[in-house]
Design a protein around this motif. Structure first.
Motif, mmCIF file in Angstrom:
data_model
loop_
_atom_site.group_PDB
_atom_site.id
_atom_site.type_symbol
_atom_site.label_atom_id
_atom_site.label_comp_id
_atom_site.label_asym_id
_atom_site.label_seq_id
_atom_site.Cartn_x
_atom_site.Cartn_y
_atom_site.Cartn_z
ATOM 1 N N LEU A 33 0.835 -1.213 0.000
ATOM 2 C CA LEU A 33 0.000 0.000 0.000
ATOM 3 C C LEU A 33 0.864 1.255 0.000
ATOM 4 O O LEU A 33 0.561 2.224 -0.713
ATOM 5 C CB LEU A 33 -0.939 -0.015 1.214
ATOM 6 C CG LEU A 33 -1.943 1.121 1.306
ATOM 7 C CD1 LEU A 33 -2.917 1.057 0.128
ATOM 8 C CD2 LEU A 33 -2.694 1.050 2.612
ATOM 9 N N LEU A 34 1.949 1.244 0.771
ATOM 10 C CA LEU A 34 2.857 2.397 0.776
ATOM 11 C C LEU A 34 3.487 2.622 -0.592
ATOM 12 O O LEU A 34 3.629 3.764 -1.044
ATOM 13 C CB LEU A 34 3.948 2.212 1.829
ATOM 14 C CG LEU A 34 3.551 2.459 3.277
ATOM 15 C CD1 LEU A 34 4.705 2.089 4.197
ATOM 16 C CD2 LEU A 34 3.150 3.902 3.481
ATOM 17 N N ILE A 35 3.873 1.537 -1.250
ATOM 18 C CA ILE A 35 4.444 1.673 -2.594
ATOM 19 C C ILE A 35 3.402 2.234 -3.557
ATOM 20 O O ILE A 35 3.711 3.066 -4.419
ATOM 21 C CB ILE A 35 4.990 0.316 -3.089
ATOM 22 C CG1 ILE A 35 6.222 -0.051 -2.275
ATOM 23 C CG2 ILE A 35 5.330 0.357 -4.566
ATOM 24 C CD1 ILE A 35 6.754 -1.443 -2.565
ATOM 25 N N LYS A 40 6.853 7.586 -6.166
ATOM 26 C CA LYS A 40 8.071 8.347 -6.457
ATOM 27 C C LYS A 40 9.106 8.201 -5.342
ATOM 28 O O LYS A 40 10.295 8.115 -5.602
ATOM 29 C CB LYS A 40 7.745 9.822 -6.678
ATOM 30 C CG LYS A 40 7.067 10.075 -7.999
ATOM 31 C CD LYS A 40 6.943 11.552 -8.271
ATOM 32 C CE LYS A 40 6.309 11.756 -9.641
ATOM 33 N NZ LYS A 40 6.290 13.156 -10.029
ATOM 34 N N PHE A 41 8.636 8.176 -4.110
ATOM 35 C CA PHE A 41 9.560 8.017 -2.976
ATOM 36 C C PHE A 41 10.287 6.680 -3.058
ATOM 37 O O PHE A 41 11.506 6.613 -2.906
ATOM 38 C CB PHE A 41 8.795 8.121 -1.652
ATOM 39 C CG PHE A 41 9.631 7.779 -0.452
ATOM 40 C CD1 PHE A 41 10.590 8.660 0.003
ATOM 41 C CD2 PHE A 41 9.461 6.567 0.208
ATOM 42 C CE1 PHE A 41 11.382 8.341 1.100
ATOM 43 C CE2 PHE A 41 10.237 6.240 1.296
ATOM 44 C CZ PHE A 41 11.193 7.132 1.749
ATOM 45 N N PHE A 42 9.534 5.616 -3.307
ATOM 46 C CA PHE A 42 10.152 4.302 -3.353
ATOM 47 C C PHE A 42 10.994 4.109 -4.616
ATOM 48 O O PHE A 42 11.990 3.383 -4.597
ATOM 49 C CB PHE A 42 9.097 3.202 -3.216
ATOM 50 C CG PHE A 42 8.580 3.090 -1.812
ATOM 51 C CD1 PHE A 42 9.330 2.460 -0.839
ATOM 52 C CD2 PHE A 42 7.371 3.638 -1.456
ATOM 53 C CE1 PHE A 42 8.872 2.373 0.465
ATOM 54 C CE2 PHE A 42 6.893 3.559 -0.161
ATOM 55 C CZ PHE A 42 7.649 2.925 0.809
ATOM 56 N N ALA A 46 14.841 3.158 -4.404
ATOM 57 C CA ALA A 46 15.437 2.061 -5.183
ATOM 58 C C ALA A 46 16.583 2.566 -6.048
ATOM 59 O O ALA A 46 17.610 1.900 -6.179
ATOM 60 C CB ALA A 46 14.363 1.395 -6.048
ATOM 61 N N ALA A 47 16.426 3.759 -6.626
ATOM 62 C CA ALA A 47 17.491 4.330 -7.450
ATOM 63 C C ALA A 47 18.742 4.585 -6.615
ATOM 64 O O ALA A 47 19.868 4.334 -7.071
ATOM 65 C CB ALA A 47 17.010 5.621 -8.111
#
Length: 93
Positions: A33-35, A40-42, A46-47
């Protein structure tokens, strides 16, 4: 009178295992759900992780190249006196 074929310890262990699995499932749902809510945050997170891993890999490769260069340099600088007057002869039968 009923017979108990398993002890209370096994019952408690299975309840704890079920509780752990249920908690893990809830955490996975929450993380999913957070993803979904903050993509954009996740993606940025990841980047950053991939960038750090790539940078570490490149640094390790450069260290290996430098060590190999030093080894080759030491091998080539050895004196060749023990090789003088040595001939290699191959006999064919």
């Amino acid at each position: 009178m009923s017979f108990q074929l398993y002890s209370n310890v096994i019952s408690q262990a299975s309840r704890r295992l079920a509780g752990g699995i249920f908690t893990t499932g809830l955490m996975l749902i929450g993380f999913g759900l957070l993803i979904y809510v903050y993509p954009k945050f996740f993606a940025t997170l990841a980047a950053i992780v991939f960038f750090a891993a790539g940078l570490g890999t490149c640094i390790t490769a450069l260290k290996i190249f430098a060590a190999q260069h030093r080894i080759n340099k030491e091998i080539n600088n050895e004196s060749d006196e023990y090789r003088k007057n040595v001939r290699i002869r191959i006999e064919e039968h």
